[in-house]
Design an enzyme around this catalytic site. Structure first.
Site, PDB file in Angstrom:
ATOM      1  N   HIS A 223     -28.974  14.659 -31.292  1.00  0.00           N
ATOM      2  CA  HIS A 223     -29.111  15.719 -32.284  1.00  0.00           C
ATOM      3  C   HIS A 223     -30.520  16.271 -32.391  1.00  0.00           C
ATOM      4  CE1 HIS A 223     -25.537  13.575 -34.429  1.00  0.00           C
ATOM      5  NE2 HIS A 223     -25.145  14.281 -33.388  1.00  0.00           N
TER       6      HIS A 223
HETATM    7  C1  LIG Z   1     -23.559  14.318 -25.678  1.00  0.00           C
HETATM    8  C2  LIG Z   1     -23.638  14.996 -27.016  1.00  0.00           C
HETATM    9  C3  LIG Z   1     -22.842  14.549 -28.062  1.00  0.00           C
HETATM   10  C4  LIG Z   1     -22.903  15.167 -29.311  1.00  0.00           C
HETATM   11  N1  LIG Z   1     -22.010  14.809 -30.273  1.00  0.00           N
HETATM   12  C5  LIG Z   1     -21.919  15.569 -31.400  1.00  0.00           C
HETATM   13  C6  LIG Z   1     -20.855  15.373 -32.301  1.00  0.00           C
HETATM   14  O1  LIG Z   1     -19.943  14.555 -32.065  1.00  0.00           O
HETATM   15  N2  LIG Z   1     -20.816  16.135 -33.430  1.00  0.00           N
HETATM   16  C7  LIG Z   1     -21.787  17.062 -33.704  1.00  0.00           C
HETATM   17  O2  LIG Z   1     -21.717  17.698 -34.750  1.00  0.00           O
HETATM   18  N3  LIG Z   1     -22.801  17.267 -32.842  1.00  0.00           N
HETATM   19  C8  LIG Z   1     -22.863  16.574 -31.684  1.00  0.00           C
HETATM   20  N4  LIG Z   1     -23.839  16.845 -30.770  1.00  0.00           N
HETATM   21  C9  LIG Z   1     -24.858  17.846 -31.125  1.00  0.00           C
HETATM   22  C10 LIG Z   1     -24.338  19.291 -31.134  1.00  0.00           C
HETATM   23  O3  LIG Z   1     -23.391  19.485 -30.113  1.00  0.00           O
HETATM   24  C11 LIG Z   1     -25.549  20.210 -30.981  1.00  0.00           C
HETATM   25  O4  LIG Z   1     -26.429  20.013 -32.075  1.00  0.00           O
HETATM   26  C12 LIG Z   1     -25.178  21.686 -30.948  1.00  0.00           C
HETATM   27  O5  LIG Z   1     -24.186  21.948 -29.991  1.00  0.00           O
HETATM   28  C13 LIG Z   1     -26.433  22.483 -30.653  1.00  0.00           C
HETATM   29  O6  LIG Z   1     -26.144  23.860 -30.622  1.00  0.00           O
HETATM   30  P1  LIG Z   1     -27.257  24.883 -30.127  1.00  0.00           P
HETATM   31  O7  LIG Z   1     -26.642  26.234 -30.200  1.00  0.00           O
HETATM   32  O8  LIG Z   1     -28.500  24.622 -30.865  1.00  0.00           O
HETATM   33  O9  LIG Z   1     -27.565  24.487 -28.612  1.00  0.00           O
HETATM   34  P2  LIG Z   1     -26.568  24.325 -27.385  1.00  0.00           P
HETATM   35  O10 LIG Z   1     -25.161  24.222 -27.831  1.00  0.00           O
HETATM   36  O11 LIG Z   1     -27.118  23.248 -26.538  1.00  0.00           O
HETATM   37  O12 LIG Z   1     -26.668  25.735 -26.635  1.00  0.00           O
HETATM   38  C14 LIG Z   1     -27.749  26.158 -25.855  1.00  0.00           C
HETATM   39  C15 LIG Z   1     -27.171  27.002 -24.724  1.00  0.00           C
HETATM   40  O13 LIG Z   1     -28.199  27.733 -24.116  1.00  0.00           O
HETATM   41  C16 LIG Z   1     -28.105  27.618 -22.711  1.00  0.00           C
HETATM   42  N5  LIG Z   1     -29.461  27.769 -22.205  1.00  0.00           N
HETATM   43  C17 LIG Z   1     -30.510  26.938 -22.395  1.00  0.00           C
HETATM   44  N6  LIG Z   1     -31.620  27.444 -21.834  1.00  0.00           N
HETATM   45  C18 LIG Z   1     -31.262  28.615 -21.279  1.00  0.00           C
HETATM   46  C19 LIG Z   1     -31.982  29.589 -20.564  1.00  0.00           C
HETATM   47  N7  LIG Z   1     -33.294  29.466 -20.321  1.00  0.00           N
HETATM   48  N8  LIG Z   1     -31.313  30.678 -20.110  1.00  0.00           N
HETATM   49  C20 LIG Z   1     -29.981  30.824 -20.357  1.00  0.00           C
HETATM   50  N9  LIG Z   1     -29.256  29.912 -21.036  1.00  0.00           N
HETATM   51  C21 LIG Z   1     -29.899  28.829 -21.497  1.00  0.00           C
HETATM   52  C22 LIG Z   1     -27.533  26.247 -22.505  1.00  0.00           C
HETATM   53  O14 LIG Z   1     -26.965  26.101 -21.216  1.00  0.00           O
HETATM   54  C23 LIG Z   1     -26.532  26.154 -23.636  1.00  0.00           C
HETATM   55  O15 LIG Z   1     -25.295  26.706 -23.272  1.00  0.00           O
HETATM   56  C24 LIG Z   1     -23.823  16.242 -29.524  1.00  0.00           C
HETATM   57  C25 LIG Z   1     -24.614  16.679 -28.482  1.00  0.00           C
HETATM   58  C26 LIG Z   1     -24.528  16.091 -27.227  1.00  0.00           C
HETATM   59  C27 LIG Z   1     -25.389  16.602 -26.108  1.00  0.00           C
END
Ligand SMILES: Cc1cc2nc3c(=O)[nH]c(=O)nc-3n(C[C@H](O)[C@H](O)[C@H](O)COP(=O)(O)OP(=O)(O)OC[C@H]3O[C@@H](n4cnc5c(N)ncnc54)[C@H](O)[C@@H]3O)c2cc1C
Ligand SMILES: *[C@@H]1O[C@H](CO)[C@@H](O)[C@H](O)[C@H]1NC(C)=O
Ligand SMILES: *[C@@H]1O[C@H](CO)[C@@H](O)[C@H](O)[C@H]1NC(C)=O
Ligand SMILES: *[C@@H]1O[C@H](CO)[C@@H](O)[C@H](O)[C@H]1NC(C)=O
Length: 605
Positions: free
Chosen positions: A539
């Site tokens: 997280h």
């Molecule tokens: C293994 C794992 C288990 C988890 N379990 C849970 C759970 O059970 N419950 C829960 O609530 N949370 C869980 N989490 C945490 C939760 O999924 C994340 O906090 C949330 O998805 C983050 O969302 P975000 O939009 O910040 O980033 P992300 O969902 O990571 O999105 C970022 C996106 O940007 C893309 N990206 C990155 N850099 C670039 C770039 N330079 N150019 C183009 N694209 C790019 C990535 O490929 C990705 O698709 C877990 C996370 C992981 C990794």
């Protein structure tokens, strides 16, 4: 903590399986086998980052990253017909394998994970190879929500009220609750007034439950931890896990929010597109567009209204720093021209997870037959639809309603998984003398999560080249107070297994093969154990925190980057302080709310 399945390649077919069962047998066998030998990448060298950019035209909004936040933004902003939106995602599409919740550990060893490890750690990850923990991040449509453990937890009302106290008007629980409910299509019978029914995002309990669920609930009851709806009126207590699934299949932000929106002609989605820089005009300090690289070539594209960076709490700071927004000294050392000095990448917050609480019992679980398990999955139930059976939230010393500890209960699954050792990155000692000695038919385990640590880590650049991965320094347990808080949680679990319900199955602690130099069960023993056998619950947040001052925050309360026009960050990085639970629901709430803020700013309702 998670229910893990051992997938055998050679199975006996009792009955002739249907074509679909056949398809899933092959899919699961192939992918789980591949995962065991998959080599994680060490750089972004697949992208043509050094080419001269070609013009890709112009859009109203450019969104960098189609993860949890990016998918919601693209879906909501493309509701305005007049806006042309470009969504750039470095990874590829989701598929039938990542839709299976029980397969989540294997996804970390596939192209759907960026492949990061932490830097070698001094105070944590001491039982891991090279003192490094994995730092998985989703890399596909759906982002981390496409590989996560589908736990649906919102956190505590007071977490959001604290965001307001930290200088962020508009983020109180009262103001964000409608956005949690807007997303949700809940099938659970929770507290009235707290759950949405008509949203895009499915929330269900998995079925059926193990016999030991009742043992867990009874034991907790004996310690005044009642069975509650942790996403309802109060959070302290225990519950069946609420999961972001629909008929047993994963609901990522991609499947829930983006799939339908992608049919709109005003939304263009490009996968396999690594955003390498935000182009910021040095004179006007306005974000004018981005550069991105595919495997074949590099492009430049302009944004007439805004650039929205939603690349996640590790990649967003990397991208901002590559674009000249970050700590001046660090950027100058790498030869990057500083456009705005801000504490980008600092203040990395995590949820430490302790893995050393396993207990032998004299209960015996039946292993499930592979064919049956798949048949069940196709009906929307069974072990493949779930990741963790039950969760609990515990008060520390705090007198308010905010928990300090989350605990997850895993009954014996009947079979062990070969991928766990890789996922934990355990060293040979912990694999041979701990993991390999556990009995998957009778051992129960608790994973303990510290919700509000004081220690902070950082994300920094290795170089000015977007091909290099960033440095992720977790720095958990730098503050001794964090260890103290964690030990209180350990004491609670030890009390829990002493209650009648757990003693009826003769629960006995499984010794850990570390920290033998300390008196067993002393404060020093547990302090040492915690530093050896903790990873994170995945997280990361806080690396582009919102707040008032440019000294200790990066964005304001409408998520605009301080001092730069037409540039917002919308992802987990903006959390100004930790929340009392997994982060996905909160990220989706943040994106829902900011989509409305943006619509309002441009005169739409
Ligand atoms: C293994 C794992 C288990 C988890 N379990 C849970 C759970 O059970 N419950 C829960 O609530 N949370 C869980 N989490 C945490 C939760 O999924 C994340 O906090 C949330 O998805 C983050 O969302 P975000 O939009 O910040 O980033 P992300 O969902 O990571 O999105 C970022 C996106 O940007 C893309 N990206 C990155 N850099 C670039 C770039 N330079 N150019 C183009 N694209 C790019 C990535 O490929 C990705 O698709 C877990 C996370 C992981 C990794
Ligand atoms: C549980 O609550 C009851 C009633 O408030 C109290 O008497 C008892 O001491 C509590 N037990 C524990 C273990 O906290
Ligand atoms: C309980 O477990 C302990 C340790 O595993 C074992 O020595 C003991 O015989 C067990 N007792 C019963 C009644 O099963
Ligand atoms: C398990 O152990 C308990 C004592 O801790 C004992 O009462 C019970 O009979 C045992 N059950 C089995 C199935 O061995």
């Amino acid at each position: 903590m998670f229910l893990l399945l051992y997938i055998t390649l050679f199975f006996v077919r009792v009955v002739t399986p249907s074509l679909t069962t056949d398809y899933y047998q092959t899919l699961i066998s192939e992918r789980t086998t591949q995962a065991q030998v998959y080599e994680l990448p060490e750089t972004n060298s697949e992208f043509a980052t050094s080419d001269e950019p070609t013009d890709f035209g112009s859009y109203d909004f450019i969104i960098a990253g189609a993860g949890s936040a990016g998918s919601v933004l693209a879906s909501r902003l493309s509701e305005i017909d007049d806006w042309r939106i470009l969504l750039l995602e470095a990874g590829g599409e989701e598929d039938d394998f990542n839709a299976i919740p029980g397969m989540f550990p294997y996804l970390q060893f596939s192209e759907m994970n960026w492949g990061y490890y932490t830097t070698p750690q001094a105070n944590c990850c001491l039982g891991m190879r090279d003192y490094k923990c994995m730092a998985p991040r989703g890399k596909s449509i759906g982002g981390s929500s496409a590989i996560n453990a589908v736990l649906y937890v919102r956190g505590n009302a007071e977490d959001y009220d604290k965001w307001v106290q930290l200088g962020n008007p508009g983020w109180s629980y009262e103001e964000v609750l409608p956005y949690f409910m807007k997303s949700e299509n809940s099938q659970i019978r929770g507290n009235g007034g707290y759950h949405g029914k008509g949203g895009f995002w499915g929330v269900e309990h998995a079925t059926p439950y193990s016999d030991l669920f009742d043992v867990f609930v009874e034991a907790n009851d004996a310690l005044n931890q009642s069975n509650i709806d942790y996403n309802g009126a109060g959070q302290i207590g225990v519950s069946k896990t609420q999961l972001s699934i629909k008929h047993g299949k994963r609901q990522s932000a991609g499947t829930a929010f983006l799939d339908n929106a992608r049919k709109r002609s005003n939304l263009e989605v490009v996968t396999g597109a690594l955003v390498t820089r935000v182009n910021i005009n040095e004179e006007t300090k306005r974000a004018e567009g981005v550069e991105f690289a595919t495997k074949e070539q590099k492009f430049r594209v302009s944004a007439t209204k805004e650039v929205l960076v939603a690349a996640g709490a590790i990649n967003t700071p990397q991208l901002l720093m590559l674009s000249g927004v970050g700590p001046a000294k660090h950027l100058q050392e790498l030869g990057i021209n500083v456009i705005a000095e801000l504490p980008v990448g600092q203040n990395l917050m995590e949820h430490p997870q302790f893995l050393g609480l396993t207990f032998h019992t004299n209960y015996s679980a039946q292993g499930s037959n592979f064919d049956d398990t798949i048949e069940q999955y196709l009906q929307g139930s069974g072990p493949l639809t779930s990741t963790a059976e039950a969760l609990g939230f515990l008060h520390g010393d705090s007198i308010d309603g905010t928990p300090t500890i989350m605990y997850a209960f895993s009954p014996p699954s009947g079979s062990s998984s070969p991928i766990v050792a890789r996922m934990y990155n355990y060293n040979d000692n912990l694999i041979e003398n701990y993991l390999n000695t556990l009995n998957p038919s009778s051992d129960v385990s608790f994973s303990l999560i510290l919700l509000h640590q004081k220690s902070r880590g950082s994300v920094t650049l290795k170089s000015s080249n977007p091909i290099d991965f960033p440095n992720v320094d977790l720095n958990m347990f730098e503050e001794e107070e964090d260890v103290d808080d964690f030990v209180k949680g350990i004491d609670f679990v030890l009390d829990l297994v002493q209650t009648d319900p757990f003693q009826r199955i003769n629960a006995t602690f499984v010794d850990i093969p570390v920290c033998g130099e300390f008196e067993k069960f002393s404060r020093e023993f547990w302090g040492c154990a915690v530093r050896h056998m903790s990873m994170t619950l995945y997280h990361p947040c806080g690396t582009t925190a919102m707040g008032l001052s440019e000294e200790n925050s990066v964005v304001d309360s409408s998520l605009k980057v301080h001092g730069i026009a037409s540039l917002r960050v919308v992802d987990a990085g903006i959390f100004p302080s930790t929340i009392s639970g997994p982060t996905n629901a909160a990220v989706i709430m943040v994106a829902e709310k900011i989509a409305d803020v943006i619509k309002n700013e441009y005169g739409f309702k």
